[in-house]
Design a protein around this motif. Structure first.
Motif, PDB file in Angstrom:
ATOM      1  N   PRO A 164       0.813  -1.224   0.000  1.00  0.00           N
ATOM      2  CA  PRO A 164       0.000   0.000   0.000  1.00  0.00           C
ATOM      3  C   PRO A 164       0.845   1.273   0.000  1.00  0.00           C
ATOM      4  O   PRO A 164       2.034   1.267   0.326  1.00  0.00           O
ATOM      5  CB  PRO A 164      -0.809  -0.127   1.299  1.00  0.00           C
ATOM      6  CG  PRO A 164       0.033  -0.984   2.185  1.00  0.00           C
ATOM      7  CD  PRO A 164       0.734  -1.956   1.273  1.00  0.00           C
ATOM      8  N   GLU A 165       0.198   2.368  -0.354  1.00  0.00           N
ATOM      9  CA  GLU A 165       0.893   3.657  -0.465  1.00  0.00           C
ATOM     10  C   GLU A 165       1.388   4.168   0.889  1.00  0.00           C
ATOM     11  O   GLU A 165       2.283   5.024   0.941  1.00  0.00           O
ATOM     12  CB  GLU A 165      -0.037   4.709  -1.077  1.00  0.00           C
ATOM     13  CG  GLU A 165      -0.337   4.495  -2.547  1.00  0.00           C
ATOM     14  CD  GLU A 165      -1.272   3.308  -2.798  1.00  0.00           C
ATOM     15  OE1 GLU A 165      -2.422   3.354  -2.328  1.00  0.00           O
ATOM     16  OE2 GLU A 165      -0.832   2.324  -3.443  1.00  0.00           O
ATOM     17  N   GLU A 166       0.829   3.650   1.992  1.00  0.00           N
ATOM     18  CA  GLU A 166       1.327   4.049   3.315  1.00  0.00           C
ATOM     19  C   GLU A 166       2.796   3.667   3.476  1.00  0.00           C
ATOM     20  O   GLU A 166       3.529   4.270   4.259  1.00  0.00           O
ATOM     21  CB  GLU A 166       0.512   3.376   4.432  1.00  0.00           C
ATOM     22  CG  GLU A 166      -0.909   3.892   4.582  1.00  0.00           C
ATOM     23  CD  GLU A 166      -1.840   3.323   3.514  1.00  0.00           C
ATOM     24  OE1 GLU A 166      -1.479   2.289   2.902  1.00  0.00           O
ATOM     25  OE2 GLU A 166      -2.892   3.932   3.258  1.00  0.00           O
ATOM     26  N   ILE A 167       3.226   2.652   2.716  1.00  0.00           N
ATOM     27  CA  ILE A 167       4.621   2.211   2.750  1.00  0.00           C
ATOM     28  C   ILE A 167       5.397   2.760   1.559  1.00  0.00           C
ATOM     29  O   ILE A 167       6.489   3.305   1.713  1.00  0.00           O
ATOM     30  CB  ILE A 167       4.696   0.665   2.766  1.00  0.00           C
ATOM     31  CG1 ILE A 167       4.153   0.133   4.099  1.00  0.00           C
ATOM     32  CG2 ILE A 167       6.136   0.185   2.549  1.00  0.00           C
ATOM     33  CD1 ILE A 167       4.063  -1.384   4.163  1.00  0.00           C
ATOM     34  N   THR A 168       4.845   2.618   0.351  1.00  0.00           N
ATOM     35  CA  THR A 168       5.576   3.010  -0.866  1.00  0.00           C
ATOM     36  C   THR A 168       5.572   4.511  -1.116  1.00  0.00           C
ATOM     37  O   THR A 168       6.460   5.029  -1.799  1.00  0.00           O
ATOM     38  CB  THR A 168       4.972   2.326  -2.097  1.00  0.00           C
ATOM     39  OG1 THR A 168       3.618   2.797  -2.278  1.00  0.00           O
ATOM     40  CG2 THR A 168       4.971   0.810  -1.938  1.00  0.00           C
ATOM     41  N   GLY A 169       4.568   5.199  -0.593  1.00  0.00           N
ATOM     42  CA  GLY A 169       4.501   6.653  -0.772  1.00  0.00           C
ATOM     43  C   GLY A 169       3.900   7.094  -2.094  1.00  0.00           C
ATOM     44  O   GLY A 169       3.399   8.213  -2.209  1.00  0.00           O
ATOM     45  N   THR A 170       3.935   6.262  -3.111  1.00  0.00           N
ATOM     46  CA  THR A 170       3.374   6.598  -4.418  1.00  0.00           C
ATOM     47  C   THR A 170       2.678   5.383  -5.006  1.00  0.00           C
ATOM     48  O   THR A 170       3.034   4.241  -4.725  1.00  0.00           O
ATOM     49  CB  THR A 170       4.472   7.057  -5.409  1.00  0.00           C
ATOM     50  OG1 THR A 170       5.534   6.101  -5.397  1.00  0.00           O
ATOM     51  CG2 THR A 170       5.020   8.419  -5.050  1.00  0.00           C
ATOM     52  N   THR A 171       1.688   5.636  -5.856  1.00  0.00           N
ATOM     53  CA  THR A 171       0.948   4.561  -6.507  1.00  0.00           C
ATOM     54  C   THR A 171       1.639   4.182  -7.817  1.00  0.00           C
ATOM     55  O   THR A 171       2.426   4.962  -8.369  1.00  0.00           O
ATOM     56  CB  THR A 171      -0.488   5.002  -6.828  1.00  0.00           C
ATOM     57  OG1 THR A 171      -0.431   6.045  -7.817  1.00  0.00           O
ATOM     58  CG2 THR A 171      -1.196   5.531  -5.582  1.00  0.00           C
ATOM     59  N   PRO A 172       1.351   2.997  -8.352  1.00  0.00           N
ATOM     60  CA  PRO A 172       1.889   2.639  -9.669  1.00  0.00           C
ATOM     61  C   PRO A 172       1.498   3.654 -10.748  1.00  0.00           C
ATOM     62  O   PRO A 172       2.307   3.978 -11.628  1.00  0.00           O
ATOM     63  CB  PRO A 172       1.271   1.271  -9.946  1.00  0.00           C
ATOM     64  CG  PRO A 172       1.009   0.701  -8.587  1.00  0.00           C
ATOM     65  CD  PRO A 172       0.632   1.867  -7.742  1.00  0.00           C
ATOM     66  N   GLY A 173       0.270   4.156 -10.657  1.00  0.00           N
ATOM     67  CA  GLY A 173      -0.185   5.142 -11.635  1.00  0.00           C
ATOM     68  C   GLY A 173       0.647   6.417 -11.595  1.00  0.00           C
ATOM     69  O   GLY A 173       0.975   7.003 -12.639  1.00  0.00           O
ATOM     70  N   GLN A 174       0.987   6.870 -10.392  1.00  0.00           N
ATOM     71  CA  GLN A 174       1.806   8.074 -10.263  1.00  0.00           C
ATOM     72  C   GLN A 174       3.209   7.849 -10.823  1.00  0.00           C
ATOM     73  O   GLN A 174       3.785   8.724 -11.474  1.00  0.00           O
ATOM     74  CB  GLN A 174       1.873   8.488  -8.792  1.00  0.00           C
ATOM     75  CG  GLN A 174       0.567   9.039  -8.257  1.00  0.00           C
ATOM     76  CD  GLN A 174       0.568   9.191  -6.739  1.00  0.00           C
ATOM     77  OE1 GLN A 174       1.249   8.449  -6.023  1.00  0.00           O
ATOM     78  NE2 GLN A 174      -0.202  10.150  -6.244  1.00  0.00           N
TER      79      GLN A 174
END
Length: 574
Positions: A164-174
């Motif tokens: 989830p973005e809470e860990i990665t900071g960015t989405t695949p789309g971004q």
């Protein structure tokens, strides 16, 4: 040893049958992975050497294994000198480069050379051709299948997990939007991605099928505004983001052929270090403009961790510090009670403690060496017969993956049994020389121009100036850490490849060491991050496990080093 000789004899029969004079056997797989299962590692099957790096050049009368300083002692121990000729490559040189130089020396006009194209990088092939310049009528046969490895039925792997973005900071789309903007600015029509770690980063997906990795087997193409990911769909049980198309990996070749027939691809960009020769052969005629990029843009993006990633990594390193502290206490308590603990017992306990702290896999096989074995830099086969003795050195190098799929990596050397037997003067002097190098590295004042080469020089200068006679610092000072445990960029070493500046958000190790065969060795490793603080780039440590005070010679420390040590101890864990 007998089994490797049998395999080598059979392989030489293959050379005769195919009219080959020389053959290069790689240690990688079709994804150029660092760690490969032994049964899928042709180099291991042919030599018995289990290290993570080192290729072999086979002729009709010789089999030459090329290894760097991390593996000089290990390769000597694991191979039969009557069968394998060991080539120990000096620090600062690439074993692959030395292999190619030897191949050029042995190749005569008209020689035929065999390579396995799915396990040969384009960069490696280019270097091979460069070394063969001037030779006449040389033939290079590219084999699509490794003649050493027998095809085995694939086994189903567990499902991929979405981070989830809470860990990665960015989405695949971004991330895809950023890459598409980069493509537009650089007039790139199609971008080929064959590095599994880059695909894991792009998709926010993680797996467990590649040994000691959270990446998964896949290839990807970013074409126009979409990302096409070719992988095993049976493992994909999560919602896929917009503009991402997932397809079976078996359809990759057909997809490329389809694009070629449509004749609508204006330019193709690929990275030669992560693209195999086999894949390149499939794209080389796809467009009039096929461009070899020097540095992967996605790898550069991946190397710069955002705030959420750094926060998550801090939590992972706290768990790793806890494991290191718990295992140290466990060992010393057992020794105090008179309980015998072997290196394998110690290794097994490390693994179980990581599981207790919530790990989903290891970054690499723990290095749990004692006594003279601490001189073996990548000692990954702990002995059930070698018992840890009070007063002896113990070297623990370990790391793990937790749910978010980022690696940890740290090393501590300590005196077994704590205060039962005091450290010798030599143990203290070796340890303190290494500690001085570490303190220099994690406290280095850096600017926007400071590179991994500069950091290596600063650390190496201190260690070399203080090392006892007969000891060597025979490996690079560090490496990047992220989705793979050895991430690039950055590189921290004495070679030209370490010339990348250390940018805010990069996470990397500082791990000086000193070793002497027959005596042992000391390595201390902290993983750190470069951060922007008050307009300046600073190094901050993620690792906070304590140093062994029993092994420090205070007379070797300057006042500044004592202050730095005191500051570190103020925030240490344990």
């Amino acid at each position: 040893m007998l089994e490797t000789k049998k395999i080598l004899d059979l392989f030489r029969s293959f050379l005769v049958k195919e009219n080959l004079d020389l053959f290069i056997i790689n240690s990688t797989d079709e994804y150029l992975s660092e760690y490969v299962c032994p049964q899928n590692n042709a180099r291991f099957l042919l030599t018995g050497f289990s290290g993570s790096a080192g290729d072999i050049l086979v002729t009709h009368d010789k089999a030459m294994l090329f290894v760097d300083g991390r593996y000089h002692i290990q390769a000597e121990t694991e191979t039969d000198p009557e069968v394998i000729t060991l080539i120990k490559v000096d620090l600062g040189k690439s074993p692959q480069k030395v292999l190619f130089e030897k191949l050029a020396e042995l190749a005569t006009n008209g020689s035929t050379i065999g390579i396995v194209s799915p396990k040969t990088s384009c960069a490696g092939f280019k270097e091979l051709l460069k070394n063969l310049e001037g030779k006449q009528d040389i033939k290079i046969l590219e084999y699509e299948h490794d003649p050493i490895i027998q095809a085995k039925p694939s086994t189903p792997e567990e499902s991929l997990r979405y981070i989830p973005e809470e860990i990665t900071g960015t989405t695949p789309g971004q991330k895809l939007e950023i890459i598409n903007n980069y493509k537009k600015e650089n007039n790139i029509d199609l971008m080929l991605i064959t590095d599994p770690a880059e695909i894991a980063y792009l998709t926010n997906l993680r797996g467990r099928e590649i040994p000691y990795s959270s990446a998964f087997k896949a290839k990807a193409i970013i074409f126009r505004n979409k990302a096409y990911v070719f992988t095993d769909l049976a493992r994909l049980h999560t919602k896929t983001p917009d503009n991402f198309v997932f397809m079976p990996e078996s359809e990759f070749n057909a997809f490329i052929k389809g694009l070629s027939k449509e004749n609508n691809v204006s330019s193709v960009y690929y990275h030669p270090g992560s693209t195999t020769l086999s894949v390149f052969r499939k794209i080389e005629n796809l467009a009039e403009k096929v461009v070899e990029i020097k540095e992967s843009y996605i790898s550069e993006l991946k190397s710069i961790k955002n705030e959420q990633e750094l926060q998550y990594l801090s939590q992972c390193y706290l768990k790793t510090d806890i494991v290191v502290n718990r295992i140290t206490c466990w060992l010393n308590q057992n020794l105090e009670r008179g309980i015998r603990v072997s290196e394998k017992d110690f290794s097994d306990r490390v693994k179980s403690l990581f599981e207790e702290e919530g790990s989903v896999g290891l970054s690499f096989e723990p290095i749990t060496a004692s006594g003279q074995n601490t001189a073996i830099i990548h000692y990954s086969k702990p002995s059930a017969e070698k018992f840890i003795e009070k007063g002896g050195l113990v070297l623990l190098d370990c790391g793990a993956y937790f749910e978010g799929g980022y690696a940890t990596d740290q090393t501590r050397t300590f005196l077994a049994g704590e205060h039962d037997i005091p450290a010798t003067c030599l143990q203290k002097n070796v340890y303190t020389a290494v500690l001085k190098g570490l303190l220099a590295g994690i406290n280095l004042e850096i600017t926007e121009e400071t590179t991994g080469y500069d950091l290596d020089f600063a650390v190496r200068e201190v260690v070399d100036a203080n090392k006892p006679e007969g000891f060597a610092f025979s490996h690079a000072t560090g490496h990047g850490v992220g989705i793979p445990v050895h991430e690039s960029p950055p590189r921290i070493g004495p070679s030209e490849s370490s010339g990348t500046p250390l940018k805010p958000g990069m996470v990397f190790t500082v791990e000086p060491g000193l070793y002497r065969e027959g005596w042992g060795g000391v390595r201390i490793e902290n993983t750190v991050m470069a951060v922007n603080e008050g307009g300046k780039v600073k190094i901050k440590t993620l690792t906070r496990a304590p140093f062994d005070e029993n092994l420090i010679n205070p007379n070797m420390l300057t006042e500044q080093e004592k202050t730095r040590l005191e500051e570190y101890n103020g925030c240490k864990i344990g």
